[in-house]
Scaffold this active site. Sequence first.
Site, PDB file in Angstrom:
ATOM      1  N   GLN A 106       0.844  -1.196   0.000  1.00  0.00           N
ATOM      2  CA  GLN A 106       0.000   0.000   0.000  1.00  0.00           C
ATOM      3  C   GLN A 106       0.877   1.243   0.000  1.00  0.00           C
ATOM      4  OE1 GLN A 106      -3.625  -0.385   2.756  1.00  0.00           O
ATOM      5  NE2 GLN A 106      -2.084  -1.605   3.775  1.00  0.00           N
ATOM      6  N   ILE A 108       3.780   4.077  -0.953  1.00  0.00           N
ATOM      7  CA  ILE A 108       3.982   4.903  -2.148  1.00  0.00           C
ATOM      8  C   ILE A 108       5.408   5.432  -2.177  1.00  0.00           C
ATOM      9  CG2 ILE A 108       1.542   5.561  -2.268  1.00  0.00           C
ATOM     10  CD1 ILE A 108       2.226   8.123  -0.726  1.00  0.00           C
ATOM     11  N   HIS A 126      -1.512   1.558  -4.264  1.00  0.00           N
ATOM     12  CA  HIS A 126      -1.843   2.980  -4.116  1.00  0.00           C
ATOM     13  C   HIS A 126      -0.866   3.889  -4.857  1.00  0.00           C
ATOM     14  CE1 HIS A 126      -4.119   1.756  -0.195  1.00  0.00           C
ATOM     15  NE2 HIS A 126      -4.801   1.504  -1.278  1.00  0.00           N
ATOM     16  N   CYS A 159      -0.461  19.610 -17.458  1.00  0.00           N
ATOM     17  CA  CYS A 159       0.302  18.749 -18.369  1.00  0.00           C
ATOM     18  C   CYS A 159       0.716  19.504 -19.629  1.00  0.00           C
ATOM     19  CB  CYS A 159      -0.568  17.547 -18.736  1.00  0.00           C
ATOM     20  SG  CYS A 159       0.256  16.382 -19.812  1.00  0.00           S
ATOM     21  N   SER A 201      -2.755  -1.123   9.267  1.00  0.00           N
ATOM     22  CA  SER A 201      -3.883  -1.154  10.198  1.00  0.00           C
ATOM     23  C   SER A 201      -5.047  -1.947   9.601  1.00  0.00           C
ATOM     24  CB  SER A 201      -4.320   0.273  10.529  1.00  0.00           C
ATOM     25  OG  SER A 201      -4.602   0.978   9.337  1.00  0.00           O
ATOM     26  N   ASN A 225       2.227  -6.408  13.393  1.00  0.00           N
ATOM     27  CA  ASN A 225       1.814  -5.017  13.609  1.00  0.00           C
ATOM     28  C   ASN A 225       1.870  -4.730  15.102  1.00  0.00           C
ATOM     29  OD1 ASN A 225       0.757  -2.833  11.827  1.00  0.00           O
ATOM     30  ND2 ASN A 225      -0.808  -2.727  13.399  1.00  0.00           N
TER      31      ASN A 225
HETATM   32  P1  NAD Z   1      -1.668   2.918   8.707  1.00  0.00           P
HETATM   33  O1  NAD Z   1      -0.971   4.175   9.086  1.00  0.00           O
HETATM   34  O2  NAD Z   1      -3.151   2.898   8.707  1.00  0.00           O
HETATM   35  O3  NAD Z   1      -1.193   1.736   9.658  1.00  0.00           O
HETATM   36  C1  NAD Z   1       0.153   1.517   9.952  1.00  0.00           C
HETATM   37  C2  NAD Z   1       0.192   0.482  11.075  1.00  0.00           C
HETATM   38  O4  NAD Z   1       1.537   0.136  11.298  1.00  0.00           O
HETATM   39  C3  NAD Z   1      -0.384   1.012  12.382  1.00  0.00           C
HETATM   40  O5  NAD Z   1      -1.303   0.066  12.887  1.00  0.00           O
HETATM   41  C4  NAD Z   1       0.855   1.161  13.288  1.00  0.00           C
HETATM   42  O6  NAD Z   1       0.548   0.888  14.638  1.00  0.00           O
HETATM   43  C5  NAD Z   1       1.779   0.119  12.703  1.00  0.00           C
HETATM   44  N1  NAD Z   1       3.213   0.425  12.881  1.00  0.00           N
HETATM   45  C6  NAD Z   1       3.862   1.597  12.636  1.00  0.00           C
HETATM   46  N2  NAD Z   1       5.193   1.465  12.826  1.00  0.00           N
HETATM   47  C7  NAD Z   1       5.392   0.171  13.228  1.00  0.00           C
HETATM   48  C8  NAD Z   1       6.545  -0.564  13.583  1.00  0.00           C
HETATM   49  N3  NAD Z   1       7.776  -0.034  13.547  1.00  0.00           N
HETATM   50  N4  NAD Z   1       6.376  -1.868  13.951  1.00  0.00           N
HETATM   51  C9  NAD Z   1       5.146  -2.434  13.984  1.00  0.00           C
HETATM   52  N5  NAD Z   1       4.014  -1.783  13.642  1.00  0.00           N
HETATM   53  C10 NAD Z   1       4.138  -0.492  13.255  1.00  0.00           C
HETATM   54  O7  NAD Z   1      -1.065   2.464   7.318  1.00  0.00           O
HETATM   55  P2  NAD Z   1      -1.705   1.602   6.137  1.00  0.00           P
HETATM   56  O8  NAD Z   1      -2.500   0.466   6.680  1.00  0.00           O
HETATM   57  O9  NAD Z   1      -0.577   1.344   5.200  1.00  0.00           O
HETATM   58  O10 NAD Z   1      -2.736   2.601   5.447  1.00  0.00           O
HETATM   59  C11 NAD Z   1      -2.405   3.936   5.226  1.00  0.00           C
HETATM   60  C12 NAD Z   1      -2.419   4.399   3.787  1.00  0.00           C
HETATM   61  O11 NAD Z   1      -1.530   5.505   3.745  1.00  0.00           O
HETATM   62  C13 NAD Z   1      -1.863   3.430   2.805  1.00  0.00           C
HETATM   63  O12 NAD Z   1      -2.813   3.278   1.838  1.00  0.00           O
HETATM   64  C14 NAD Z   1      -0.634   4.084   2.182  1.00  0.00           C
HETATM   65  O13 NAD Z   1      -0.845   4.266   0.804  1.00  0.00           O
HETATM   66  C15 NAD Z   1      -0.558   5.461   2.745  1.00  0.00           C
HETATM   67  N6  NAD Z   1       0.722   5.828   3.403  1.00  0.00           N
HETATM   68  C16 NAD Z   1       1.896   5.393   2.878  1.00  0.00           C
HETATM   69  C17 NAD Z   1       3.099   5.726   3.485  1.00  0.00           C
HETATM   70  C18 NAD Z   1       4.373   5.228   2.844  1.00  0.00           C
HETATM   71  O14 NAD Z   1       4.417   5.020   1.643  1.00  0.00           O
HETATM   72  N7  NAD Z   1       5.432   4.995   3.629  1.00  0.00           N
HETATM   73  C19 NAD Z   1       3.109   6.486   4.651  1.00  0.00           C
HETATM   74  C20 NAD Z   1       1.882   6.937   5.172  1.00  0.00           C
HETATM   75  C21 NAD Z   1       0.694   6.600   4.524  1.00  0.00           C
END
Ligand code: NAD
Length: 253
Positions: A106, A108, A126, A159, A201, A225
């Site tokens: 998920q 990006i 995503h 664009c 999550s 998680n």
């Molecule tokens: P979310 O933020 O909803 O959930 C992240 C989960 O990871 C949380 O439950 C949190 O408690 C857990 N977590 C965080 N750090 C951790 C660690 N070190 N060890 C264990 N658990 C940990 O994220 P999601 O489910 O990916 O959904 C959010 C949406 O936001 C996605 O669709 C994504 O596209 C986007 N997003 C992406 C990024 C990225 O690309 N890095 C960052 C933020 C949001």
Amino acid sequence: MIARSLTSGVEQLGDMIAQASSIVPFTGAGISTESGIPDFRSPGGLWSRNQPIPFDEFVARQDARDEAWRRRFAMEHTFAKAKPGRGHRALASLYRVGKVPAVITQNIDNLHQMSGFAEPDVVELHGNTTYARCIGCGKRHELDWVREWFHRTGHAPHCTACDEPVKTATVSFGQSMPPQAMRRATELAQHCDLFIAIGSSLVVWPAAGFPMLAKECGAKLVIINNEPTEQDEIADLVIRHDIGETLGPFVGN
Ligand code: NAD
């Protein structure tokens, strides 16, 4: 079943990895927090600061597009300096030895590609924020070009080919899911024997349907998680610990 401790979780996961022939990891923002990129829903995560801009607002309003790009460039330093963490590197090790055919993500942030996955084997549900696309004709634009336009005019770009708005190559709320990535993710979930959901999550749909699908199709399901998810009860193993600590032992040479 929830692992009693980190050590027992790592041991059980090791056994499951050894027994599996096709492992599909499914990753969320939690795998990248170790790399310095905040997730959405943890305290201090991106949602506590900014509500996302839905796709229809981006399309309809120049000020929404300007705000979207302002936020993207405010995060530039964070994305640009991020390096794959232990979670990314462990998955890349399993990919190199042929246990993992591809990763469904998920995220990006491009960190799976940076960790060693070939681009076609990163199934991005995503999209990707490290480049941009025209929402009309789909033409790819690089961020340097967007940045130059944004700084010169103070506004989001249009664009050069068709004059429609240009957006990061991500999937916003209200925007349709990429059909090819959805197809590939479905096939991967249906045909693996171990599915590992890592740092999600599991509340963003339709992405959150893949762990369930894999389980229904006969795979073992592991959830890593640090907080509970709604799918913990269908998982064969839940490791409620830090991802880097849990997957660190699986980083190969
Ligand atoms: P979310 O933020 O909803 O959930 C992240 C989960 O990871 C949380 O439950 C949190 O408690 C857990 N977590 C965080 N750090 C951790 C660690 N070190 N060890 C264990 N658990 C940990 O994220 P999601 O489910 O990916 O959904 C959010 C949406 O936001 C996605 O669709 C994504 O596209 C986007 N997003 C992406 C990024 C990225 O690309 N890095 C960052 C933020 C949001």
